[in-house]
Design a protein around this motif. Structure first.
Motif, PDB file in Angstrom:
ATOM      1  N   TRP A  24      35.978  13.173  80.017  1.00 32.02           N
ATOM      2  CA  TRP A  24      35.658  14.566  79.694  1.00 32.02           C
ATOM      3  C   TRP A  24      36.925  15.420  79.638  1.00 32.02           C
ATOM      4  CZ3 TRP A  24      35.598  18.882  83.344  1.00 32.02           C
ATOM      5  CH2 TRP A  24      35.126  20.068  82.773  1.00 32.02           C
ATOM      6  N   VAL A  28      38.480  17.567  76.489  1.00 34.09           N
ATOM      7  CA  VAL A  28      38.749  19.010  76.523  1.00 34.09           C
ATOM      8  C   VAL A  28      40.187  19.286  76.103  1.00 34.09           C
ATOM      9  CG1 VAL A  28      38.819  21.075  77.958  1.00 34.09           C
ATOM     10  CG2 VAL A  28      37.033  19.386  78.341  1.00 34.09           C
ATOM     11  N   TRP A  29      41.123  18.475  76.593  1.00 30.41           N
ATOM     12  CA  TRP A  29      42.528  18.635  76.241  1.00 30.41           C
ATOM     13  C   TRP A  29      42.735  18.481  74.742  1.00 30.41           C
ATOM     14  CZ3 TRP A  29      47.238  20.232  76.486  1.00 30.41           C
ATOM     15  CH2 TRP A  29      48.280  19.547  75.885  1.00 30.41           C
ATOM     16  N   THR A  32      41.200  21.447  72.797  1.00 26.77           N
ATOM     17  CA  THR A  32      41.946  22.691  73.029  1.00 26.77           C
ATOM     18  C   THR A  32      43.295  22.649  72.324  1.00 26.77           C
ATOM     19  OG1 THR A  32      40.867  22.897  75.184  1.00 26.77           O
ATOM     20  CG2 THR A  32      42.822  24.245  74.805  1.00 26.77           C
ATOM     21  N   PHE A  65      37.679  26.085  79.323  1.00 25.32           N
ATOM     22  CA  PHE A  65      37.867  26.196  77.880  1.00 25.32           C
ATOM     23  C   PHE A  65      36.560  26.083  77.084  1.00 25.32           C
ATOM     24  CE2 PHE A  65      41.853  24.527  79.634  1.00 25.32           C
ATOM     25  CZ  PHE A  65      42.710  25.542  79.250  1.00 25.32           C
ATOM     26  N   ASN A  68      34.867  24.197  74.271  1.00 26.49           N
ATOM     27  CA  ASN A  68      35.387  22.831  74.210  1.00 26.49           C
ATOM     28  C   ASN A  68      34.899  21.959  75.368  1.00 26.49           C
ATOM     29  OD1 ASN A  68      36.756  23.319  71.842  1.00 26.49           O
ATOM     30  ND2 ASN A  68      38.655  23.920  72.863  1.00 26.49           N
ATOM     31  N   GLY A  69      34.678  22.581  76.525  1.00 27.05           N
ATOM     32  CA  GLY A  69      34.151  21.816  77.642  1.00 27.05           C
ATOM     33  C   GLY A  69      32.785  21.232  77.318  1.00 27.05           C
ATOM     34  N   THR A  70      31.951  22.044  76.675  1.00 28.56           N
ATOM     35  CA  THR A  70      30.616  21.581  76.293  1.00 28.56           C
ATOM     36  C   THR A  70      30.694  20.507  75.212  1.00 28.56           C
ATOM     37  OG1 THR A  70      29.673  23.738  76.848  1.00 28.56           O
ATOM     38  CG2 THR A  70      28.372  22.312  75.410  1.00 28.56           C
ATOM     39  N   SER A  72      33.161  18.442  74.612  1.00 27.47           N
ATOM     40  CA  SER A  72      33.686  17.207  75.173  1.00 27.47           C
ATOM     41  C   SER A  72      32.610  16.481  75.984  1.00 27.47           C
ATOM     42  CB  SER A  72      34.900  17.496  76.056  1.00 27.47           C
ATOM     43  OG  SER A  72      35.399  16.308  76.624  1.00 27.47           O
ATOM     44  N   TRP A  73      31.817  17.236  76.734  1.00 25.26           N
ATOM     45  CA  TRP A  73      30.763  16.607  77.534  1.00 25.26           C
ATOM     46  C   TRP A  73      29.734  15.922  76.644  1.00 25.26           C
ATOM     47  CZ3 TRP A  73      30.321  14.545  81.911  1.00 25.26           C
ATOM     48  CH2 TRP A  73      29.080  14.279  82.480  1.00 25.26           C
TER      49      TRP A  73
END
Length: 251
Positions: A24, A28-29, A32, A65, A68-70, A72-73
């Motif tokens: 995850w 995110v990285w 972003t 972030f 993007n967090g969502t 990536s998950w």
């Protein structure tokens, strides 16, 4: 003798949580960085530290972030089964326990966990799988455990909750009148392919910090692996069979 019932967690007990976390964070990285090529790894790692330290302290966790967090998950969920790394010996231990005790799964996991449990042969051995994503209650809310026990007509005083966190597992279990055992598994997980070394290093440091900050004063048994639960259960059984000492009555 009363038959014991067992409510078993998944992450940190049956399979490692860490590969999902790392996949995850890497996602995110990458998302972003795609949005802002000038964004640095140092800035990202500081945001990661703020995120995890906020969660560990009990204060409202910062976002990592969004959106993007969502995103990536969602990608991690699509890869869920391929990211599963079973804790050594845990699946066999559950199989042995299920031969002697009534067992269910109670966990904070996405719906994709069902396919993973099926692949591992676990779903077929338990009486119920209660996931927060499907039931609507999430640990540490005791209602997730209560919902599962209500479905099975289990009594709290006969039930042992087995998890990996005193705050999320032992505390709500004891609040309901259950017993609790907390598993402290080894760090034998493998880093998923493609995760930046800097992210792995920062994550390992944060993981050590979280182990210390999530330990509470809640009374529970501490075991090194799910297989050790059999010793705890034998101890309980012996205590139940042993006659209580007679009390002397003095005039």
């Amino acid at each position: 003798m009363t038959r014991r019932t067992l409510a078993v967690d998944v992450g940190g007990v049956l399979y490692y949580d860490e590969p999902f976390d790392l996949a995850w964070l890497q996602g995110v990285w990458e998302l972003t960085r795609a949005d802002d090529p000038a964004f640095t790894m140092d800035a990202f790692l500081q945001a990661v530290r703020d995120f995890y330290q906020g969660r560990a302290s009990g204060s409202p966790p910062p976002s990592l972030f969004p959106p993007n967090g969502t995103k990536s998950w969602q990608g991690v969920r699509e890869r869920w089964t391929s990211l599963v790394q079973p804790v050594p010996g845990a699946v066999d231990a559950l199989s042995h326990l299920a031969e002697e005790y009534d067992v269910c799964i109670v966990a904070n996991q996405p719906p994709e966990c069902l396919a993973a449990l099926r692949t591992l042969g676990i779903e077929q051995q338990v009486q119920l799988v209660a996931l927060d994503s499907l039931v609507g209650y999430a640990k540490p809310d005791p209602r997730l455990f209560k919902w599962a026990m209500d479905q099975l007509n289990w009594k709290p005083e006969h039930t042992i909750v087995i998890g990996d966190r005193p705050d999320h597992d032992a505390a709500p279990a004891l609040a309901l009148g259950c017993s609790a055992a907390i598993v402290h598994v080894d760090s034998g997980w493998r880093v998923p392919a493609g995760v930046a070394p800097e992210i792995v290093t920062a994550y390992r440091e944060l993981k050590i910090q979280r182990v210390h900050t999530t330990e509470g004063s809640t009374r529970h048994w501490a075991i090194a692996a799910l297989g050790d639960l059999a010793d705890v259960l034998r101890t309980i059984s012996h205590q139940e069979r042993s006659p209580r000492p007679r009390q002397e009555v003095h005039p």
